[in-house]
Scaffold this motif. Structure first.
Motif, PDB file in Angstrom:
ATOM      1  N   ASN A   1       5.498  -5.483   4.451  1.00  9.52           N
ATOM      2  CA  ASN A   1       4.046  -5.177   3.944  1.00  9.52           C
ATOM      3  C   ASN A   1       3.205  -5.222   5.346  1.00  9.52           C
ATOM      4  N   GLU A   2       2.004  -4.656   5.296  1.00 12.20           N
ATOM      5  CA  GLU A   2       1.013  -4.772   6.244  1.00 12.20           C
ATOM      6  C   GLU A   2       0.575  -6.202   6.712  1.00 12.20           C
TER       7      GLU A   2
ATOM      8  N   ILE B   1       8.226  -1.921  13.140  1.00 11.59           N
ATOM      9  CA  ILE B   1       8.357  -1.806  11.633  1.00 11.59           C
ATOM     10  C   ILE B   1       9.634  -0.999  11.477  1.00 11.59           C
TER      11      ILE B   1
ATOM     12  N   TRP C   1       9.001   1.659   5.119  1.00 14.95           N
ATOM     13  CA  TRP C   1       7.418   1.566   5.231  1.00 14.95           C
ATOM     14  C   TRP C   1       6.989   3.016   4.447  1.00 14.95           C
TER      15      TRP C   1
ATOM     16  N   ALA D   1       2.252   6.426   4.332  1.00 10.96           N
ATOM     17  CA  ALA D   1       2.761   5.319   4.362  1.00 10.96           C
ATOM     18  C   ALA D   1       2.796   4.876   2.980  1.00 10.96           C
ATOM     19  N   ASP D   2       3.646   3.854   2.379  1.00 12.86           N
ATOM     20  CA  ASP D   2       3.770   3.379   1.201  1.00 12.86           C
ATOM     21  C   ASP D   2       2.461   2.817   0.648  1.00 12.86           C
TER      22      ASP D   2
ATOM     23  N   HIS E   1       2.613  -1.057  -0.199  1.00 10.02           N
ATOM     24  CA  HIS E   1       2.692  -2.088   0.779  1.00 10.02           C
ATOM     25  C   HIS E   1       1.902  -2.090   2.002  1.00 10.02           C
ATOM     26  N   PHE E   2       1.427  -0.658   2.232  1.00 10.22           N
ATOM     27  CA  PHE E   2       0.760  -0.627   3.598  1.00 10.22           C
ATOM     28  C   PHE E   2      -0.587   0.252   2.859  1.00 10.22           C
TER      29      PHE E   2
ATOM     30  N   ILE F   1      -0.747   3.086   8.466  1.00  7.64           N
ATOM     31  CA  ILE F   1      -0.508   2.829   9.593  1.00  7.64           C
ATOM     32  C   ILE F   1      -1.154   2.769  10.725  1.00  7.64           C
TER      33      ILE F   1
ATOM     34  N   ILE G   1       7.743   2.183  15.084  1.00  7.69           N
ATOM     35  CA  ILE G   1       8.068   2.603  13.599  1.00  7.69           C
ATOM     36  C   ILE G   1       9.469   3.210  13.494  1.00  7.69           C
TER      37      ILE G   1
END
Length: 405
Positions: free
Chosen positions: A48-49, A74, A78, A90-91, A94-95, A99, A115
């Motif tokens: 996660n971020e 990462i 992601w 990005a998900d 979790h992010f 990004i 990435i």
């Protein structure tokens, strides 16, 4: 102009240019093996971020940045979904900040961000791959401020590896942002034969596993310990050099092996001129692990500007000796004890002749004399006297030799 329209125009322009002529990779990057950290070995898909921000903070606080590490990478998982125009997102769970915001944070620490994607339709973790979206993804990464792309090889049945990696290389170059391109197809298609002008490094084996001398069987594929990966480098050193490296995979230092094994692992990756990408949890690593990962003299051997991968100089079964030519006529010598018990070493320098046909190195130790320093202990001596020491099981001794004046 609408941002998505701008992207699509750039995408079309990229395709048209690609038809006319292949681009080139960014030649100014990876003149020495890249150094950084990657999320996969410890966290897999559990990323996660905030964790990525924490790793950037810790890389600075622990002295890793000062030691030369610069990339926060990462790995898989992601990804969210592609939008209606096909651009990757990005998900959001979790992010949530995206990004681009994460890249800005990493850059604010004086670091770079990497990435992950895949040449197939799906990544190894089942997320959207880049097949058919290479130019879109490259534009997106450039817009986000990405500095490094690791490009995997899952879901690629029937795809030509050289063509697939060339397509993404061209897409990255057309996007305009200097991005290091890390080829990760596990050595299946002998990338050392074709990847020099495509990527900055290429994996030479399947995935690493945190063990000394094992094969971890997953059914249809295996991951490998330190010694099996080392042994798979035979014959490959002639393909490595500034801007194009044999990648022995991300390191497992701090992930459960003994101190001797961690020290050997790190030393072997360094002397073999492999990228040094840590794979542990930087936030909780022990002082022992930190000292191994930040040994500046071992890192200097890895980062030597000649960019020569070590050769196996002597092979006495469980005891092997590797030699790496360095700038200014210096040498790095590594004694490796592969066995499960300590070994007594008596190395009489004048009895051995070093010849490296690939890189035109020839040393007669009975005529040419060197001072040496033990990279791990600081002990000093010279080659006019025999080198006598006990090497513990699974351990190394690394000496840096400087010509006597």
């Amino acid at each position: 102009m609408n941002k998505k329209i701008s992207y699509l125009l750039a995408l079309c322009a990229g395709f048209l240019l690609a038809v006319q002529v292949h681009a080139q990779k960014f030649d100014e990057l990876a003149k020495t093996p890249q150094m950084g950290w990657n999320s996969w070995n410890t966290f897999g898909c559990e990323i996660n971020e905030q964790m990525i921000r924490d790793m950037a903070d810790t890389m600075v606080k622990t002295g890793m940045k000062d030691a030369g590490y610069e990339y926060i990478n990462i790995d898989d998982c992601w990804h969210g979904e592609r939008d209606a125009q096909g651009f990757i997102q990005a998900d959001k769970t979790h992010f949530p900040s995206g990004i681009k915001a994460l890249a800005d944070y990493v850059h604010s620490k004086g670091l770079k961000i990497g990435i992950y994607s895949d040449a197939g339709g799906k990544t190894c973790g089942g997320r959207p791959g880049s097949r058919g979206h290479e130019y879109q993804d490259a534009i997106t990464y450039a817009n986000w401020g990405i500095d490094y792309v690791k490009y995997d090889w899952c879901d690629t049945k029937g795809i030509n590896a050289e063509q697939a990696y060339t397509t993404m290389r061209d897409a990255i170059k057309k996007a305009g942002r200097p991005i290091l391109f890390s080829i990760c197809e596990w050595g299946d298609n002998k990338p050392w034969d074709w990847a020099k002008d495509i990527g900055h490094s290429w994996r030479t084996t399947g995935d690493i596993y945190p063990c000394w001398n094992c094969e971890h069987n997953h059914g249809s594929w295996s991951s490998w310990g330190v010694l099996p990966i080392l042994d798979k480098q035979a014959g490959l050193r002639k393909f490595a050099g500034p801007g194009h490296w044999n990648d022995m995979d991300m390191m497992e230092v701090g992930n459960g092996m003994s101190e001797s094994e961690d020290r050997s692992h790190f030393s072997l990756w360094a002397i073999m001129a492999s990228p040094l990408i840590a794979g542990n949890d930087l936030r909780s690593m022990s002082d022992r692990t930190r000292k191994i990962l930040t040994n500046k003299e071992m890192i200097a051997i890895n980062q030597d500007k000649l960019g020569i991968q070590a050769q196996k100089w002597l092979d006495e079964g469980d005891l092997e000796v590797f030699a790496k030519p360095l700038e200014n006529g210096e040498l790095a010598i590594l004694f490796l004890n592969r066995s499960d018990s300590a070994k007594s070493l008596k190395h009489v320098w004048k009895d051995h002749y070093l010849k490296d046909d690939l890189f035109k190195t020839e040393i007669y130790f009975e005529k040419q004399f060197f001072n040496w320093k033990n990279v791990w202990t600081g002990a000093k001596g010279d080659t006019q006297n025999a080198f006598t020491q006990t090497i513990p099981a699974h351990d190394v001794i690394v000496l840096r030799l400087t010509p006597k004046k």
